[in-house]
Design a protein around this motif. Structure first.
Motif, PDB file in Angstrom:
ATOM      1  N   VAL A   1       0.844  -1.203   0.000  1.00 28.99           N
ATOM      2  CA  VAL A   1       0.000   0.000   0.000  1.00 28.99           C
ATOM      3  C   VAL A   1       0.881   1.256   0.000  1.00 28.99           C
ATOM      4  O   VAL A   1       0.636   2.207  -0.748  1.00 28.99           O
ATOM      5  N   GLU A   2       1.947   1.230   0.803  1.00 27.72           N
ATOM      6  CA  GLU A   2       2.875   2.374   0.851  1.00 27.72           C
ATOM      7  C   GLU A   2       3.547   2.600  -0.498  1.00 27.72           C
ATOM      8  O   GLU A   2       3.649   3.725  -0.970  1.00 27.72           O
ATOM      9  N   GLU A   3       4.014   1.537  -1.103  1.00 30.65           N
ATOM     10  CA  GLU A   3       4.659   1.648  -2.423  1.00 30.65           C
ATOM     11  C   GLU A   3       3.658   2.152  -3.463  1.00 30.65           C
ATOM     12  O   GLU A   3       3.966   3.029  -4.275  1.00 30.65           O
ATOM     13  N   ALA A   4       2.441   1.604  -3.420  1.00 29.81           N
ATOM     14  CA  ALA A   4       1.395   2.005  -4.376  1.00 29.81           C
ATOM     15  C   ALA A   4       1.087   3.494  -4.249  1.00 29.81           C
ATOM     16  O   ALA A   4       0.826   4.175  -5.251  1.00 29.81           O
ATOM     17  N   ALA A   5       1.145   4.005  -3.026  1.00 26.30           N
ATOM     18  CA  ALA A   5       0.846   5.426  -2.778  1.00 26.30           C
ATOM     19  C   ALA A   5       1.868   6.336  -3.460  1.00 26.30           C
ATOM     20  O   ALA A   5       1.530   7.422  -3.926  1.00 26.30           O
ATOM     21  N   THR A   6       3.110   5.870  -3.558  1.00 25.84           N
ATOM     22  CA  THR A   6       4.148   6.705  -4.171  1.00 25.84           C
ATOM     23  C   THR A   6       3.970   6.817  -5.689  1.00 25.84           C
ATOM     24  O   THR A   6       4.575   7.665  -6.322  1.00 25.84           O
ATOM     25  N   TRP A   7       3.149   5.958  -6.250  1.00 27.78           N
ATOM     26  CA  TRP A   7       2.894   5.984  -7.702  1.00 27.78           C
ATOM     27  C   TRP A   7       1.517   6.583  -8.016  1.00 27.78           C
ATOM     28  O   TRP A   7       0.977   6.366  -9.099  1.00 27.78           O
ATOM     29  N   GLY A   8       0.937   7.265  -7.063  1.00 24.41           N
ATOM     30  CA  GLY A   8      -0.353   7.909  -7.318  1.00 24.41           C
ATOM     31  C   GLY A   8      -1.529   7.093  -6.814  1.00 24.41           C
ATOM     32  O   GLY A   8      -2.568   7.027  -7.463  1.00 24.41           O
ATOM     33  N   ASN A   9      -1.330   6.481  -5.651  1.00 27.29           N
ATOM     34  CA  ASN A   9      -2.431   5.740  -5.012  1.00 27.29           C
ATOM     35  C   ASN A   9      -3.065   4.671  -5.896  1.00 27.29           C
ATOM     36  O   ASN A   9      -4.265   4.660  -6.142  1.00 27.29           O
ATOM     37  N   ILE A  10      -2.235   3.766  -6.376  1.00 29.60           N
ATOM     38  CA  ILE A  10      -2.747   2.598  -7.109  1.00 29.60           C
ATOM     39  C   ILE A  10      -3.593   1.783  -6.130  1.00 29.60           C
ATOM     40  O   ILE A  10      -3.132   1.471  -5.025  1.00 29.60           O
ATOM     41  N   PRO A  11      -4.835   1.410  -6.490  1.00 36.24           N
ATOM     42  CA  PRO A  11      -5.642   0.590  -5.573  1.00 36.24           C
ATOM     43  C   PRO A  11      -4.991  -0.780  -5.339  1.00 36.24           C
ATOM     44  O   PRO A  11      -4.516  -1.412  -6.287  1.00 36.24           O
ATOM     45  N   VAL A  12      -4.971  -1.194  -4.095  1.00 33.47           N
ATOM     46  CA  VAL A  12      -4.365  -2.484  -3.722  1.00 33.47           C
ATOM     47  C   VAL A  12      -5.475  -3.465  -3.356  1.00 33.47           C
ATOM     48  O   VAL A  12      -6.375  -3.138  -2.580  1.00 33.47           O
ATOM     49  N   ILE A  13      -5.397  -4.653  -3.926  1.00 30.05           N
ATOM     50  CA  ILE A  13      -6.387  -5.706  -3.684  1.00 30.05           C
ATOM     51  C   ILE A  13      -5.659  -6.845  -2.958  1.00 30.05           C
ATOM     52  O   ILE A  13      -4.675  -7.379  -3.461  1.00 30.05           O
ATOM     53  N   ALA A  14      -6.125  -7.188  -1.757  1.00 29.79           N
ATOM     54  CA  ALA A  14      -5.455  -8.200  -0.932  1.00 29.79           C
ATOM     55  C   ALA A  14      -6.014  -9.590  -1.213  1.00 29.79           C
ATOM     56  O   ALA A  14      -7.232  -9.771  -1.280  1.00 29.79           O
ATOM     57  N   ALA A  15      -5.125 -10.569  -1.351  1.00 34.51           N
ATOM     58  CA  ALA A  15      -5.549 -11.923  -1.726  1.00 34.51           C
ATOM     59  C   ALA A  15      -4.750 -12.976  -0.972  1.00 34.51           C
ATOM     60  O   ALA A  15      -3.605 -12.750  -0.593  1.00 34.51           O
TER      61      ALA A  15
END
Length: 363
Positions: free
Chosen positions: A203-217
């Protein structure tokens, strides 16, 4: 806790539940179409489409199995599955899961785009060139599956540099999922690789690229699990095994019964010709393979690149294309039955509508 919708690219998924892609033939038109109809994201597995409708779309068979990747990943079969799923869900968002490790990956991605798929989800390897194959289809959303923040960073850097785009969402998968894992045997057991510990960094990494939605599986089972993942910063969850216990799941009734009858200790990690450990139910096949008495390995379908035309299959003792398709056909003697670690919790078969309702409001 009320759940918000999930946005992937231009698509809005009303309920933040993505049904995991399960091949061969476990999530095809009936399951994926119904999940999308009920407000989740239905995901068609692109694996083994040559088996669809009793192998009607495989142009050439050998020993009654689709010959080569051209027939195992039948474009006509995939088109027909998408067409039939659309009859159920209309124009609601519909996804395809396409493994990066397969032979003909690029061609299958193009097939999915041509068939009218909205979202493509890819795991089993780092899909660093995924956008290359969707050129001309700017509306198709791209979702890689990763098992670490580092993997997401590599993908984002490559995509941005080469294609000037970033993923529309990312699935972070922990080692409790069914099928192939993104970890070695040893890594699957480590606390730092468990889903609850890898969601945050992704989630932290995704935020640095413009808040990419993260789906947990991987191991998400009920409303409580969904709430936990959302509290860690995920925007949605992906669930595969739980959907096997539905009337609409395309799996054979024998497959559903194997899970219903499974005990916790029956679900184990096993070797696979794909090169990653895979999670499934210990069945007759497992015992045959352990004794080196499994069915002959002929590599008719040439399904995955890491298998090296059957070399790895011979090393681990079974052909994955043949054994997964046997499971789809209901053959309990020689079928390979994938399941997440929670598969033993299945105790009834209900409708997709009822399951999604249970997940949204609690049981």
């Amino acid at each position: 806790m009320s759940f918000k919708s999930l946005k992937i690219g231009k698509y809005i998924i009303e309920k933040p539940i993505v049904q995991g892609g399960m091949g061969v033939g476990i999530s095809w038109d009936q399951l994926a179409g119904t999940v999308s109809k009920e407000g989740g994201l239905g995901v068609i597995s692109s694996v083994g489409t040559g088996y669809y409708e009793d192998k009607a779309y495989a142009k050439k068979l050998v020993s009654d199995r689709p010959l080569s990747e051209a027939n195992f990943y039948s474009p006509e079969g995939l088109h027909k599955i998408v067409e039939n799923a659309r009859k159920i869900c209309g124009d609601k968002p519909l996804a395809a899961n396409i493994l990066y490790a397969i032979n003909d990956y690029g061609r299958v991605v193009k097939d999915a785009c041509e068939a009218g798929i909205d979202i493509i989800i890819t795991g089993a390897g780092l899909p660093t060139n995924m956008p290359e194959f969707t050129e001309g289809y700017p509306d198709v959303a791209l979702v890689p599956i990763v098992s670490s923040a580092k993997a997401l960073k590599i993908i984002c850097k490559r995509w941005q540099k080469r294609y000037n785009r970033i993923p529309d969402a990312v699935v972070v998968e922990g080692p409790k999922s069914g099928g192939h894992q993104g970890f070695t045997y040893e890594q699957c057991k480590l606390p730092e690789n468990q889903l609850e510990n890898i969601v945050g960094p992704v989630v932290e990494e995704a935020a640095t690229w413009g808040n990419i939605p993260v789906i947990a599986a991987g191991g998400v089972w009920d409303k409580k699990d969904i709430e936990e993942m959302l509290s860690l910063g995920a925007s949605g969850v992906q669930m595969g095994t739980r959907f096997i216990g539905t009337h609409e799941c395309d799996a054979h009734i024998n497959f559903k019964n194997i899970l219903i009858n499974a005990k916790k200790e029956d679900i184990k990690l096993m070797g696979s010709p794909v090169g990653y450990p895979a999670q499934g139910v210990v069945t007759n096949l497992t015992h045959l393979v352990d004794k080196r008495e499994g069915p002959a390995i002929k590599c008719i379908s040439n399904c995955v690149a890491p298998c090296n035309r059957g070399e790895e299959a011979k090393a681990v003792g079974f052909c994955i294309a043949d054994r997964l398709s046997d499971a789809f056909l209901g053959n309990t003697e020689t079928g390979l039955f994938f399941s997440g670690t929670n598969g033993y919790k299945l105790d009834e078969i209900i409708s997709v509508k009822e399951l999604i309702n249970k997940l949204m409001v609690g049981e």
